[in-house]
Design an enzyme around this catalytic site. Structure first.
Site, PDB file in Angstrom:
ATOM      1  CG  HIS A  69      -0.270  -0.051   2.554  1.00  0.00           C
ATOM      2  ND1 HIS A  69       0.560   0.933   3.021  1.00  0.00           N
ATOM      3  CD2 HIS A  69      -0.307  -0.987   3.536  1.00  0.00           C
ATOM      4  CE1 HIS A  69       0.996   0.640   4.229  1.00  0.00           C
ATOM      5  NE2 HIS A  69       0.497  -0.538   4.566  1.00  0.00           N
ATOM      6  CB  CYS A  91       2.043  -3.631   4.906  1.00  0.00           C
ATOM      7  SG  CYS A  91       0.465  -4.151   5.610  1.00  0.00           S
TER       8      CYS A  91
END
Length: 484
Positions: free
Chosen positions: A153, A161
């Protein structure tokens, strides 16, 4: 090719509906073609690069991630049918350590092979745009590994992430979107601790994750020698690549990650090419070890990494566990590929190291024993304190047609501090799970496309002086709202 917004919406709905059974998509993903951020066009400069490389805008893509190099590669199929490298993006932030994700809340970014379908694309992410990695896959589940909402992202913020800048993720998202419009049902994501070279294996030869990494290298080699997306299956708690039915088989292969592997073969041309490459790599590896290649330096307690091009723009920041392979002088003159948020938290050693951490036996003989990285444990959204547990790693680097399956070695889990605040000595009650929402006051709805050498960087504000700002625990959700 230009399309009207209505036509693009209809095409996206058709693609998503066709893959709904596989992707489990929901109403949120149905806005794929109606969301302004998610419909930013592929930049003209990148389209021109595709034309130079004999690629179509809507041909299939494949993504590779490397933690140590802090790079994300987008490969695209050219008109001859093979994949070629289109563009390499520096990763703004990843968290955890080199090694696979083991359980919810361990801050690890996953490693392995994953499949990204249209239903995993999130045009309404709180982190500008995102796609779900698909962790845990069948291999991860067979080992009891847990975790959710592990994304690639924007926003340059990570707790499990791979985080890019908003401009970067807009470009990557657009490439994935166009591949779906072109008919690709899912693109493959390959996540590695580092590039699978003899030099890197020599440096990390005593790491307890080595059996797992050797298994990933087999898939890496399949792609390197064929330039085709390797077919991935799972059995006996291991990865199997490019498996085909044996001669005379009357039924299709059936794989189960927790069950015995069925009889299968690997196409002779692929198997031969992979063996040849691996033989050369092993010979080079032996030479490097014989020459005394030093083992990678243990940087205890550092949480994740950041590409040097970003670290060079933040006062007193470091690359963490990522390698810095360019001179500070040259990087100081280079523009950052996208906007660096003023709230970015670069990797840094933990404030409180756990004491008496258990040692881990090395998997290869070295001059001195090593211990795993251990950082202070911190409360996350699901609460709980990770202490010095043992991380299991999946093993198995041979196919059923060439060798018996290996046993599953123990896992190692390392505990890490929160990215937002230093860890308290004794966490209290678990924090409630919150929705994937974040205030974006003042942020423009769209970001311009980014080019590594030509984008304008937003310098950090005076609030960044090299140390992460201290925020109260009740503000933690404002930065990290989803489980990792």
């Amino acid at each position: 090719m230009t399309r009207t917004p209505l036509l693009r919406a209809l095409l996206a709905s058709a693609v998503i509906a066709a893959s709904a059974a596989l992707a489990g998509c929901n109403s949120d993903q149905m806005s794929l073609a109606r969301n302004a951020r998610a419909n930013q066009p592929v930049p003209p400069k990148l389209v021109a690069a595709m034309q130079d490389k004999n690629m179509d805008l809507q041909s299939p893509i494949l993504v590779r991630l490397f933690k140590q190099e802090a790079e994300l590669e987008v490969w695209k199929q050219d008109r001859s049918g093979v994949f070629a490298l289109l563009k390499t993006y520096p990763i703004c932030r990843w968290s955890g350590d080199l090694g696979p994700k083991i359980r919810e809340g361990d801050r690890q970014a996953p490693e392995g092979f994953y499949s990204i379908s249209p239903g995993q694309m999130n045009p309404q992410s709180s982190y500008y745009l995102a796609f779900n990695t698909g962790y845990p896959n069948a291999f991860d589940k067979s080992l009891g590994r847990t975790g959710s909402q592990l994304m690639v992202h924007g926003d340059c913020s990570s707790r499990g992430c791979y985080a890019m800048t908003d401009e970067q993720i807009a470009e990557i998202y657009a490439l994935g979107r166009e591949s779906f419009f072109g008919g690709q049902r899912a693109f493959q994501l390959q996540a590695y601790p580092f590039k699978m070279t003899p030099a890197n294996f020599a440096k990390h030869r005593n790491n307890p994750n080595m059996p797992f990494w050797k298994m990933l290298k087999e898939g890496y080699d399949h792609f390197e020698v064929t330039r085709q997306e390797p077919k991935v299956d799972f059995c006996e708690q291991k990865y199997v690549f490019d498996a085909a039915p044996p001669p005379g088989a009357t039924r299709p292969l059936a794989f189960n990650a927790s069950a015995k592997c069925p009889a299968y073969t690997v196409p002779a041309d692929i198997a031969h090419a992979v063996r040849e490459k691996d033989h050369k790599d092993q010979t080079k590896l032996a030479e490097l070890i014989a020459k005394g290649t030093p083992v990678a330096r243990l940087r205890t307690g550092i949480d994740g990494g950041m590409h040097q091009v970003f670290a060079s723009k933040i006062p007193d920041a470091s690359t963490g566990l990522s390698e810095a392979d360019e001179s500070p002088v040259s990087l100081a003159m280079e523009r950052a590929p996208g906007t660096i948020p003023p709230t970015v938290n670069p990797p840094r050693p933990s404030d409180n190291l756990l004491q008496n951490a258990p040692e881990t036996t090395a998997v290869a003989a070295t001059s001195a024993p090593t211990t795993p990285r251990v950082a202070s444990a911190a409360k996350d959204d699901i609460g709980g304190l990770l202490s010095g547990l043992s991380r299991r790693v999946g093993s198995g680097e041979t196919t059923a047609s060439t060798a018996p399956p290996p046993s599953s070695p123990p896992q190692v889990i390392t505990a890490r501090r929160s990215e937002a605040t230093p860890a308290p000595p004794r966490p209290q009650a678990a924090m409630p799970r919150s929705n994937d929402t974040k205030q974006a006051a003042g942020r423009p709805p769209l970001k311009p496309s980014v080019d590594t050498h030509g984008a304008t960087a937003a310098r950090p504000t005076g609030a960044i002086t090299g140390a992460a700002p201290v925020v109260s625990s009740n503000n933690f959700d404002s930065r990290f709202s989803a489980f990792r």
